[in-house]
Design a protein around this motif. Structure first.
Motif, PDB file in Angstrom:
ATOM      1  N   TYR A   1       0.827  -1.199   0.000  1.00 33.51           N
ATOM      2  CA  TYR A   1       0.000   0.000   0.000  1.00 33.51           C
ATOM      3  C   TYR A   1       0.866   1.255   0.000  1.00 33.51           C
ATOM      4  N   ARG A   2       0.463   2.256  -0.767  1.00 30.05           N
ATOM      5  CA  ARG A   2       1.171   3.535  -0.803  1.00 30.05           C
ATOM      6  C   ARG A   2       0.864   4.276   0.504  1.00 30.05           C
ATOM      7  N   THR A   3       1.867   4.432   1.322  1.00 32.86           N
ATOM      8  CA  THR A   3       1.653   4.879   2.696  1.00 32.86           C
ATOM      9  C   THR A   3       2.445   6.147   2.986  1.00 32.86           C
ATOM     10  N   LEU A   4       1.801   7.070   3.694  1.00 29.18           N
ATOM     11  CA  LEU A   4       2.462   8.285   4.167  1.00 29.18           C
ATOM     12  C   LEU A   4       2.368   8.313   5.686  1.00 29.18           C
ATOM     13  N   ALA A   5       3.515   8.439   6.361  1.00 29.45           N
ATOM     14  CA  ALA A   5       3.553   8.590   7.820  1.00 29.45           C
ATOM     15  C   ALA A   5       3.809  10.054   8.139  1.00 29.45           C
ATOM     16  N   ILE A   6       2.979  10.626   9.007  1.00 32.04           N
ATOM     17  CA  ILE A   6       3.129  12.035   9.396  1.00 32.04           C
ATOM     18  C   ILE A   6       3.464  12.102  10.872  1.00 32.04           C
ATOM     19  N   ASP A   7       4.594  12.725  11.192  1.00 34.46           N
ATOM     20  CA  ASP A   7       4.984  12.932  12.578  1.00 34.46           C
ATOM     21  C   ASP A   7       4.468  14.299  13.003  1.00 34.46           C
TER      22      ASP A   7
ATOM     23  N   THR B   1      19.105  18.048  13.509  1.00 35.82           N
ATOM     24  CA  THR B   1      20.087  18.491  12.519  1.00 35.82           C
ATOM     25  C   THR B   1      19.621  18.354  11.077  1.00 35.82           C
ATOM     26  N   SER B   2      18.629  17.495  10.816  1.00 39.39           N
ATOM     27  CA  SER B   2      18.246  17.201   9.435  1.00 39.39           C
ATOM     28  C   SER B   2      16.873  17.732   9.048  1.00 39.39           C
ATOM     29  N   VAL B   3      16.201  18.410   9.968  1.00 44.18           N
ATOM     30  CA  VAL B   3      14.891  19.000   9.668  1.00 44.18           C
ATOM     31  C   VAL B   3      15.006  20.506   9.892  1.00 44.18           C
TER      32      VAL B   3
ATOM     33  N   SER C   1       6.705  19.615  -0.929  1.00 49.59           N
ATOM     34  CA  SER C   1       8.106  19.955  -0.688  1.00 49.59           C
ATOM     35  C   SER C   1       8.598  19.468   0.671  1.00 49.59           C
ATOM     36  N   ILE C   2       7.685  18.999   1.516  1.00 54.43           N
ATOM     37  CA  ILE C   2       8.037  18.540   2.860  1.00 54.43           C
ATOM     38  C   ILE C   2       8.178  17.021   2.911  1.00 54.43           C
ATOM     39  N   ILE C   3       7.410  16.340   2.081  1.00 53.11           N
ATOM     40  CA  ILE C   3       7.399  14.875   2.101  1.00 53.11           C
ATOM     41  C   ILE C   3       8.767  14.326   1.699  1.00 53.11           C
ATOM     42  N   ARG C   4       9.241  13.313   2.419  1.00 53.88           N
ATOM     43  CA  ARG C   4      10.521  12.675   2.110  1.00 53.88           C
ATOM     44  C   ARG C   4      10.316  11.183   1.834  1.00 53.88           C
ATOM     45  N   LYS C   5      11.082  10.686   0.901  1.00 45.09           N
ATOM     46  CA  LYS C   5      11.111   9.250   0.658  1.00 45.09           C
ATOM     47  C   LYS C   5      11.861   8.577   1.811  1.00 45.09           C
ATOM     48  N   THR C   6      11.475   7.375   2.141  1.00 46.47           N
ATOM     49  CA  THR C   6      12.200   6.609   3.148  1.00 46.47           C
ATOM     50  C   THR C   6      12.958   5.471   2.461  1.00 46.47           C
TER      51      THR C   6
ATOM     52  N   ILE D   1      12.168   2.527   2.647  1.00 54.66           N
ATOM     53  CA  ILE D   1      11.187   1.486   2.356  1.00 54.66           C
ATOM     54  C   ILE D   1      10.340   1.939   1.172  1.00 54.66           C
ATOM     55  N   PRO D   2      10.376   1.218   0.055  1.00 50.60           N
ATOM     56  CA  PRO D   2       9.535   1.599  -1.081  1.00 50.60           C
ATOM     57  C   PRO D   2       8.067   1.682  -0.669  1.00 50.60           C
ATOM     58  N   LYS D   3       7.359   2.638  -1.238  1.00 47.53           N
ATOM     59  CA  LYS D   3       5.935   2.876  -0.986  1.00 47.53           C
ATOM     60  C   LYS D   3       5.666   3.530   0.370  1.00 47.53           C
ATOM     61  N   LEU D   4       6.716   3.890   1.109  1.00 46.22           N
ATOM     62  CA  LEU D   4       6.534   4.559   2.398  1.00 46.22           C
ATOM     63  C   LEU D   4       7.267   5.900   2.393  1.00 46.22           C
ATOM     64  N   ASP D   5       6.510   6.983   2.498  1.00 47.95           N
ATOM     65  CA  ASP D   5       7.058   8.329   2.617  1.00 47.95           C
ATOM     66  C   ASP D   5       6.766   8.859   4.021  1.00 47.95           C
ATOM     67  N   VAL D   6       7.468   9.925   4.390  1.00 48.19           N
ATOM     68  CA  VAL D   6       7.290  10.473   5.737  1.00 48.19           C
ATOM     69  C   VAL D   6       7.307  11.994   5.694  1.00 48.19           C
ATOM     70  N   VAL D   7       6.473  12.600   6.510  1.00 45.17           N
ATOM     71  CA  VAL D   7       6.550  14.030   6.812  1.00 45.17           C
ATOM     72  C   VAL D   7       7.187  14.124   8.192  1.00 45.17           C
ATOM     73  N   PRO D   8       8.430  14.605   8.280  1.00 38.60           N
ATOM     74  CA  PRO D   8       9.126  14.583   9.566  1.00 38.60           C
ATOM     75  C   PRO D   8       8.538  15.567  10.567  1.00 38.60           C
ATOM     76  N   GLY D   9       8.797  15.298  11.837  1.00 40.78           N
ATOM     77  CA  GLY D   9       8.407  16.205  12.896  1.00 40.78           C
ATOM     78  C   GLY D   9       9.610  17.011  13.363  1.00 40.78           C
ATOM     79  N   ALA D  10       9.351  18.061  14.106  1.00 40.04           N
ATOM     80  CA  ALA D  10      10.412  18.905  14.648  1.00 40.04           C
ATOM     81  C   ALA D  10       9.820  19.772  15.746  1.00 40.04           C
ATOM     82  N   LEU D  11      10.689  20.357  16.545  1.00 36.29           N
ATOM     83  CA  LEU D  11      10.247  21.192  17.654  1.00 36.29           C
ATOM     84  C   LEU D  11       9.422  22.378  17.172  1.00 36.29           C
ATOM     85  N   GLU D  12       9.643  22.808  15.913  1.00 38.25           N
ATOM     86  CA  GLU D  12       8.916  23.971  15.401  1.00 38.25           C
ATOM     87  C   GLU D  12       7.401  23.739  15.345  1.00 38.25           C
TER      88      GLU D  12
END
Length: 398
Positions: A143-149, A166-168, A189-194, A196-207
């Motif tokens: 399944y095409r999956t997006l994880a949002i932190d 350091t990376s966000v 522009s925020i979504i990143r590939k991981t 794992i194929p078919k799994l992308d992530v929107v990273p979290g941060a203190l902001e």
């Protein structure tokens, strides 16, 4: 390591800032030593049994299909499958099948995007681990999956091999698409590939904490107040057709971020540790949540009575612990089928994986006692399979 000495004259604010910065610096140094910038996190190879599990076929058919695909890796003269191999086999099986959607199971026309909010009011309920395991399981299943932190602590981000300190950068978390200052950035522009194929992530941060401060000010502004709670839903609109499932790891408190995540979601998964204090905390959380959602629905004109499903997941469960078993039975008596049939068991395999910023799916079976690993993996797979059943049911599939 730099030791922190007791200051003679230092304000509380300065002390906290100083110690926080020192801790950030030490953690950054530790991360650089164990995971240098030139390195990239990789997913291990799957055994034939694991590959067959995620494809939903027997080992014989897997080997038969794999034999027709050139370039599959050999590991110590025994075939092992990378995730790219897994998807190549999946595509080959789909081509030969009369029911290709069985092997490439993306949602079909008319099936709406599933957005699952994973929530709990209290820390320590395995909320982030649950979200990570679920997102990886869905991607491994095709399944095409997006994880949002959505948590400013960004633990899910760390699990996916991204250093939030350091990376966000600025506006590289979902806050970049939520901000009210007229400079939001597109979520694409925020979504990143991981890894794992078919799994992308929107990273979290203190902001992300900035949203907790900006939201009440926006509520006081007549031109912005109706945009506060639907903010996450509107940010996700442009990429809705790109995914089958979105898994949102919400903060462990009932703030504006959590409410916006819940308003955006189609389903809610509440993790609960079967201990009296945790259940008492959840009771207060449910009362506050119900009241707030009712208030938000009336204020925004966007009633949300159409959730596909709500379930409670019992986590860190020890079947041999009498009080925990009693509490689990108590929850099932009150909530009935709203409690998932399968709990996630407490396991050193799961906790040890977390120490190295991995999930149970990422560690090698040889890293822990085999019986412990098998028991933990069976538990996590059973939970995720049950949730996948709810997703498919929401799409109208059998």
């Amino acid at each position: 390591m730099t030791m922190i000495s007791e200051p003679t004259r230092l304000s509380l604010e300065a002390l906290i800032l100083d110690q926080g910065q020192r801790l950030v610096d030490e953690l950054a140094m530790h991360r650089l030593a164990s995971f240098p910038p030139s390195a990239a996190k990789e997913f291990r190879r799957l055994t034939p049994a694991e590959a067959a599990h995620f494809l939903g076929v027997n080992d014989s058919y897997l080997r038969q299909t794999a034999a027709t695909i050139k370039g599959l890796a050999l590991d110590n003269n025994r075939r092992a499958y990378s995730l790219d191999d897994l998807n190549a086999v999946r595509e080959a099986m789909a081509v030969k099948s009369r029911n290709p959607v069985k092997f490439v199971p993306r949602r079909r026309d008319g099936e709406h995007l599933q957005l699952i909010a994973v929530v709990n009011f209290k820390g320590g309920s395995a909320k982030t681990t649950t979200a990570a395991n679920l997102a990886q399981y869905l991607a491994l299943s095709g399944y095409r999956t997006l994880a949002i932190d959505l948590d400013p602590q960004a633990s899910l981000t760390t699990l996916f091999g991204i250093a939030p300190e350091t990376s966000v950068g600025p506006s590289e978390s979902l806050y970049g698409s939520l901000r009210f200052d007229g400079t939001p950035v597109p979520i694409q522009s925020i979504i990143r590939k991981t890894y794992i194929p078919k799994l992308d992530v929107v990273p979290g941060a203190l902001e992300l904490m900035e949203y907790e401060h900006e939201a009440p000010r926006a509520l006081a502004d007549r031109t912005l107040n109706r945009l506060v709670f639907p903010r996450v839903a509107e940010a996700l609109g442009p990429i809705a057709d790109d995914y089958d499932v979105v898994v949102i790891d919400c903060p462990p408190q009932l703030g504006y971020l959590t409410l916006a995540g819940l308003i955006a979601s189609t389903s809610i998964l509440i993790t609960v540790h079967p201990q009296m204090l945790d259940v008492m905390s959840m009771a207060q959380f449910l009362i506050m949540l119900g009241s707030l959602l009712d208030t938000v629905a009336k204020a925004s004109g966007r009633p949300r009575s159409n959730y596909d499903w709500l379930r409670y997941l019992i986590t860190r469960f020890e079947p041999s612990d009498g009080p925990q078993s009693q509490m689990a039975a108590f929850l099932r008596m009150i909530f009935g089928d709203y409690v998932l049939k399968n709990p996630t068991v407490k396991s050193s395999a799961i906790s040890d994986a977390g120490i190295t910023s991995q999930t149970i799916y990422e560690i090698e079976r040889a890293q822990v006692t085999r019986s412990t690993y098998d028991r933990a993996l069976e538990s996590v797979n059973s939970v995720n399979a049950e949730i996948l059943g709810l997703i498919r049911s929401a799409w109208g599939r059998k």
